[in-house]
Structure formats: structure tokens, C-alpha cells
Design an enzyme around this catalytic site. Sequence first.
Site, mmCIF file in Angstrom:
data_model
loop_
_atom_site.group_PDB
_atom_site.id
_atom_site.type_symbol
_atom_site.label_atom_id
_atom_site.label_comp_id
_atom_site.label_asym_id
_atom_site.label_seq_id
_atom_site.Cartn_x
_atom_site.Cartn_y
_atom_site.Cartn_z
ATOM 1 C CB CYS A 247 -0.923 0.013 1.204
ATOM 2 S SG CYS A 247 -1.913 -1.485 1.424
ATOM 3 C CB ALA A 248 3.606 2.120 -2.350
ATOM 4 N N GLY A 251 4.692 6.988 -1.363
ATOM 5 C CA GLY A 251 6.037 6.442 -1.367
ATOM 6 C C GLY A 251 6.945 6.787 -0.217
ATOM 7 N N GLY A 252 6.416 7.298 0.901
ATOM 8 C CA GLY A 252 7.281 7.662 2.020
ATOM 9 C C GLY A 252 8.083 6.500 2.568
ATOM 10 C CE LYS A 253 5.008 3.394 7.279
ATOM 11 N NZ LYS A 253 4.074 4.523 7.027
ATOM 12 C CG ASP A 271 -1.740 3.038 -3.590
ATOM 13 O OD1 ASP A 271 -1.304 3.034 -2.421
ATOM 14 O OD2 ASP A 271 -2.839 3.529 -3.894
ATOM 15 C CG ASP A 318 1.646 2.291 5.864
ATOM 16 O OD1 ASP A 318 1.022 2.256 6.944
ATOM 17 O OD2 ASP A 318 2.083 3.352 5.376
ATOM 18 C CB CYS A 371 -0.721 5.987 11.197
ATOM 19 S SG CYS A 371 -1.892 6.328 9.866
#
Length: 436
Positions: A247-248, A251-253, A271, A318, A371
Site C-alpha cells: 500500500c505504497a 512512497g514515504g516508506k 497501490d 501499511d 497509524c
Amino acid sequence: MTPAARIAAAIELVERIEGSRTPTDAILADYFRERRYIGSKDRGAVSETVYAYLRRRGQVDWWIARQGWGRVGTTPRARMLGLLMLERGADAGEIAHLFDDGPYHPRRPNPDEQGIVQALAGYPIGHPDQPAWVSANYPEWLHPRLEAQFGTTVADEMAALDVPAPLDLRVNALAGSRDAAITALARDQIRAVPTQWSPWGLRLEKRVALQTVAAWKAGLVEVQDEGSQLVAILLGARAGMRVVDFCAGAGGKTLAIAAGMENKGQIIACDTSAKRLDGATLRLRRAGVHNVERRLMESERDKWVKRHAGAFDRVLVDAPCTGTGTWRRNPDGRWRLSEQDIVELVDLQGRILDSAARLVKPGGRLVYATCSILADENEAQVDRFLAAHPGFRVVPPADAWPADLPNPAAEGPYMRLTPARHGTDGFFAALLERGV
């Protein structure tokens, strides 16, 4: 802008926010983009008022209801008057000056609004009689869940989620060291200090427009909460591995994983949103990342998953979630959330986790992360998964954490981060290993 015009703009923005599901930061960005004549100081003042409104809405509503005006006191204008009286200490004269029907000013208070102003005069926003959910500004229906999660520390945990978050950066190890980033930021008069847990993290003393900063333009730093960086560390992706970020999003992770892999190996960033994946393209290019393949999926059950079952060393899920751990940054989220949202998200998370698990090869590992601070989305979700997939086991963070780094989750089966205990956003992560 005059002070009154700033208040008028804030009221207009709050009306947009309360009538939309679009995140507040996006609404603010669109509003100011349409009004480029508004200067930076005015933008900052208007934004601060909007966020103060969202952070204090629960207490303002409590006071308005306590003083007998609850029937008419839930409009954005009434709440803004309450905020000005209770938090900013305005008096009736100041209100009359701000709400005066002038050009670009708010219209004069109607009789009900005048009554609210008079009823709130001289009171502070806090009061000993306020229940926990009022003093920490979250919906009453959520309190039983939060109390079950945090027990006697619920007040401290929720109070920490009710204050603005700092601005955290992640240093791009592909472009330089943390010391180099500190030096580069200092050249732009930006003071950054190392974060407590992440070896890549920096925390800024104040918020800045990073798009104008040389270190950001050069790809040396990216905005990323320290907690999000720790999720990437828990994944344990190393150079040469095959990895899926299921679940990109933007693209932070993915960026953090690529840096940890030294640009070696393969990362598939998946995604269901082409817009989110397109947003990641510029970030990947700026960071100098070239081992990432973007893949647009029709759904979590995309045929690509079946074709690549058992092919990856590491999989990160994520998952979409309530975002309750990000309330410091997104205070609007607490007022938009409903019990039905939780039910629907838990179902979606389960489907995503079930599908993504097929990609993990024997001996490989999957990280399920949110989160969120709600057990429904976290421990309960993992319990359900393990019951349906006996071939997976939980790996405690203490057994997988790099020995040279401080461990924020030295005890227990999962990594659970909160602002009160770790100074990060609220995060949950479970490390799951597939049997050989």
C-alpha cells in the site's frame, strides 16, 4: 489582511472542512493556491486559527452547551466565537471590532451569537468538570475503546495527541549522512536535531517551507515522522532482497526502504490509486532511487498477486486506517470518524492482509502496520490473521531490531508507538514470519 479578515477566512475554511471528507491540509493548500495574493504571515495566521478550532472543538462545544446555547452553538461561526472568547481571551468589545460587517470581515453576530459571547465572557477553555474526552477533544463514543487500550494512562496519551506535532525529516542515506544534512540545513538557517530512535531522523525546531530549502531540493531530506521511519527499520529489508510495499501511496516508506537497501535489490511499490503512485515518481527521482518498480493494482486481489505468490523476502502492508495516531497533524480526523468507518476499515484491512501474505516466500517476513491507536485495527486484526494463517508466527521486535539502535519496543510482541511515550505519531506494527 486585517485581523478580522483573517477570522473571516478561517470561518470560510472551517465551513469547507466540515462539509468535506478532503483532508484539512489539502483544503488549505487549495484555498491559498486560489488566493496567491495572501502573504505568508497571513497564511500562517489563518492556518493556525483553523487548526486551533479543530483542536479545541470539543471543549468549545462543552462550554456552549454548559451555558445553555447548545441548540444553536454548533455552527462554524458560533464555535469560532467560542474559540476567540475561551482560548484567546477576547471580550465583547474585541468581538464587535472583528465581526463588524466591514469589507472582507465577518458579519455582525446575530442575537443567538451575541448570547453565546455574553455567556462565555471571562471563562478559560479548560475546566475541572470536563470529562476526559472533552478535555482532550475527541468524540465521547471513542472513549471506551481508548480506555480499554490505555487504562489509567488514557488521559496522558490523549493529551499528547491534542498538541501540534513537530516536523520530522528522514535523511536520505543514498545522498549523505545525518551530520551532512544538519550542516546543509544550517546553511538555510534551519536548526535540526537528531531524533531519539531513528538513525536517519531529524527534528526541526519550527515548521519551514521545505520546498525552498536546498537540502530538500537535492534529495538529502524527506518529510517523514520518526515513527514511520521505525516501521521501515522493523521490516529489515537488506540489499539484494525482493520487497513489496503493498500500500505504497505517495512512497514515504518506499523511499526509506530503498535507502536501507542501498538501492540494491528490487522493490515493487503497489497501490490502487494512479494519482498516489504518480506522486511518488517525483519523490523517487529527487531521492536518486532506481530500484523501485511502481505497480497499479485493480484491488487487493489483483491477479498480479497470485502470479507472484511466494516470491518476496519482505512485504510491507501499511494498511488504510482511521489515522487516530496522526491526530496531532490531522485534528479534523477525530471529528470525521464514525463507528461505521472503523467497521469498514477493519474489513478492508483484513482483505488486504490476507492477499498480501500470499507474496511472502517461506522464511520471509511481513510487517502489518497502521497509524492507528485502536486495537480493532491492530492487535485484533493480527489475532484474526494468525487464526486464519497458522503458517505465520509473530516475531517480537526485540528479536529483529538492529543491535546498534535504541529499541522503542524492547518488550512485547508488537511495536506500539505513541506521542506520549515515544514522541512520534501513534503507530502499530506487527512483524510476521512465514514458516519454511
